[in-house]
Design an enzyme around this catalytic site. Structure first.
Site, PDB file in Angstrom:
ATOM      1  N   CYS A 283       0.776  -1.651  -0.258  1.00 14.39           N
ATOM      2  CA  CYS A 283      -0.367  -0.155   0.184  1.00 14.39           C
ATOM      3  C   CYS A 283       0.833   1.540  -0.095  1.00 14.39           C
ATOM      4  O   CYS A 283       0.679   1.947  -0.895  1.00 14.39           O
ATOM      5  CB  CYS A 283      -1.007  -0.383   1.232  1.00 14.39           C
ATOM      6  N   CYS A 284       2.191   1.325   0.840  1.00 13.33           N
ATOM      7  CA  CYS A 284       3.011   2.552   0.799  1.00 13.33           C
ATOM      8  C   CYS A 284       3.292   2.489  -0.162  1.00 13.33           C
ATOM      9  O   CYS A 284       3.640   3.762  -0.933  1.00 13.33           O
ATOM     10  CB  CYS A 284       3.989   2.182   1.921  1.00 13.33           C
ATOM     11  N   CYS A 364      -1.363   8.096   7.881  1.00 10.36           N
ATOM     12  CA  CYS A 364      -2.345   7.866   7.129  1.00 10.36           C
ATOM     13  C   CYS A 364      -3.760   7.748   8.135  1.00 10.36           C
ATOM     14  O   CYS A 364      -2.919   6.450   9.235  1.00 10.36           O
ATOM     15  CB  CYS A 364      -2.434   7.230   6.011  1.00 10.36           C
ATOM     16  N   CYS A 367      -3.347   3.699  10.246  1.00 11.20           N
ATOM     17  CA  CYS A 367      -1.706   3.343  10.236  1.00 11.20           C
ATOM     18  C   CYS A 367      -1.031   3.846  11.188  1.00 11.20           C
ATOM     19  O   CYS A 367      -0.412   4.238  11.482  1.00 11.20           O
ATOM     20  CB  CYS A 367      -0.846   3.351   8.777  1.00 11.20           C
ATOM     21  N   CYS A 389       7.531   3.706   5.620  1.00  7.05           N
ATOM     22  CA  CYS A 389       7.150   3.831   4.875  1.00  7.05           C
ATOM     23  C   CYS A 389       7.668   3.584   3.380  1.00  7.05           C
ATOM     24  O   CYS A 389       7.326   2.843   2.492  1.00  7.05           O
ATOM     25  CB  CYS A 389       6.188   5.086   4.256  1.00  7.05           C
TER      26      CYS A 389
HETATM   27 FE1  SF4 Z   1      -1.378   2.838   3.125  1.00  3.73          FE
HETATM   28 FE2  SF4 Z   1      -1.177   2.760   5.248  1.00  3.73          FE
HETATM   29 FE3  SF4 Z   1       0.897   3.300   4.227  1.00  3.73          FE
HETATM   30 FE4  SF4 Z   1      -1.248   4.857   4.141  1.00  3.73          FE
HETATM   31  S1  SF4 Z   1       0.859   4.210   5.390  1.00  3.73           S
HETATM   32  S2  SF4 Z   1      -0.044   4.435   2.352  1.00  3.73           S
HETATM   33  S3  SF4 Z   1      -2.700   3.679   4.026  1.00  3.73           S
HETATM   34  S4  SF4 Z   1      -0.190   1.609   4.115  1.00  3.73           S
END
Ligand code: SF4
Length: 401
Positions: A283-284, A364, A367, A389
């Site tokens: 996701c990151c 985010c 998280c 991240c």
């Molecule tokens: Fe995705 Fe969490 Fe990374 Fe944001 S912090 S990009 S929601 S995994």
């Protein structure tokens, strides 16, 4: 027109000028220019005084010996292929790499076919102009599905060797900058990198998080029009965006650029928006690392708000380091929490609203949790081994705060 490089399709942030086109204004962000050979030969002195990154456009078969003393001045050399059957560009690329030691980006333009890419890469090309009438997915597949570019040792791919050389050059540069400016106050460091070392080629990356206001305030004193990259992952707190807008207005910052995940990639990789529940790394990568990599393509250096007291990977942080592709500047590396608070109090700077609720490092929404025992990073990816991240990883990319 997009380009294909080792990371996939990327936007082209270089402006290609013909023989007479005026230079872009100095205030144009990332106004890197590629000029044709004749123009370079006629205007060499004035072009080198523009403080822009320079690229050169060559026809295949150009006389390189006449240029040998100038090659270090170019970050990019683009070689045109007037017809796919014209082989002169291959020889020109090989000569640039092997005889003249050119280490910058070599770009193939013109009539470039997908099937030619592996051979072009073996000759030293890094990037390829993607004609609009080609299916982009096919290009990516064509580029990555073959083995190519064996180096002299027959094992290490040529791009990897070149990346190592670039990384080593950047590390030398970071060391030199640490020796020259590493003991200065943060504001003096910013003056040096924005005004002298990387004029027009540096950006601030800010999360507008818990401590960001200090660096933003310092930037507003040095150069309020500095480009500020803000990654809107699509998962941020509303409070962060409202705080961002407040700071931009109050500090008079004019260079904000909001970046985010590519729509097509998001649709393909995270159609339901819950990738973070399955893999926070993926996701990151989708929402932060790749967007920032694309946005930083036009810069030589970037400024981050990381600090030693954050701990973890940041414990040994210097004022200057590198991500493998850029110099990274960390003007607040050695600031303590007390110094940050004192600075905010002195200048009466507004606090991120979530700080009052116990959030000391803010990313985010899914998280980020409240900090534990005053450890500012303890609320990030709580319960996971993950602490960063990925934008600060020293490889091909990546740090805001
Ligand atoms: Fe995705 Fe969490 Fe990374 Fe944001 S912090 S990009 S929601 S995994």
């Amino acid at each position: 027109m997009p380009l294909l490089d080792a990371t996939g399709l990327v936007p082209d942030d270089w402006t290609v000028l013909d023989a007479t086109a005026p230079l872009p204004g100095a205030a144009t962000p990332a106004s890197h220019i590629i000029v044709p050979l004749d123009r370079w030969l006629a205007e060499r002195e004035s072009l080198t005084q523009t403080n822009r990154r320079l690229g050169l456009a060559l026809p295949g078969g150009a006389d390189l010996d006449a240029l040998a003393g100038d090659l270090d001045r170019f970050d990019v050399i683009s070689i045109s292929f007037p017809a796919f059957s014209d082989g002169r560009g291959y020889s020109t690329a090989r000569l640039l790499r092997e005889r003249h030691g050119f280490e910058g980006e070599l770009r193939a333009t013109g009539d470039v076919l997908r099937d030619q890419i592996p051979l072009m890469a073996r000759c030293g090309f890094d990037t390829f102009e993607v004609a609009d009438n080609h299916a982009k997915a096919d290009w990516v597949k064509g580029f990555f599905s073959r083995s190519y570019q064996p180096a002299a040792d027959r094992r290490t791919p040529v791009p990897a060797l070149r990346r190592d050389r670039v990384r080593s050059r950047l590390e030398d540069k970071a060391e030199e900058l640490n020796a020259r400016y590493g003991e200065l106050d943060a504001e003096d460091v910013l003056q040096a990198v924005i005004g002298r070392e990387f004029p027009g080629r540096i950006a601030l990356v800010s999360s507008f998080g818990a401590e960001s206001v200090v660096l933003l305030h310092l930037v507003s004193r040095v150069e309020p029009s500095l480009p500020i990259l803000f990654i809107d992952t699509g998962k941020l707190f509303g409070e962060t965006k409202r705080y961002r807008d407040q700071l931009i207005a109050e500090l008079g910052l004019t260079g904000l650029t909001v970046i985010g995940p590519d729509t097509a990639e998001e649709r393909a990789e995270d159609p339901d928006g819950i990738l973070w529940t399955k893999s926070t790394d993926a996701c990151c990568d989708l929402r932060k690392v790749r967007p920032l990599a694309r946005a930083l393509g036009g810069y030589d250096a970037w400024i981050s708000g990381r600090k030693v007291f954050h701990g973890g990977d940041r414990s040994g942080l210097g004022v200057f380091d590198t991500d493998g592709q850029h110099v990274k500047v960390n003007p607040l590396a050695h600031w303590s929490p007390e110094k940050i608070k004192a600075y905010m109090d002195l200048h009466d700077l507004p606090t991120h609203p979530l700080v009052f609720d116990g959030y000391l490092s803010i990313g985010c929404m899914p998280c980020t949790d409240r900090a534990v025992d005053g450890d500012p990073r303890s609320g990030r990816w709580k319960g996971q081994a993950k602490t960063e991240c990925g934008i600060h990883r020293n490889s091909s990319l990546h740090a805001a705060e």
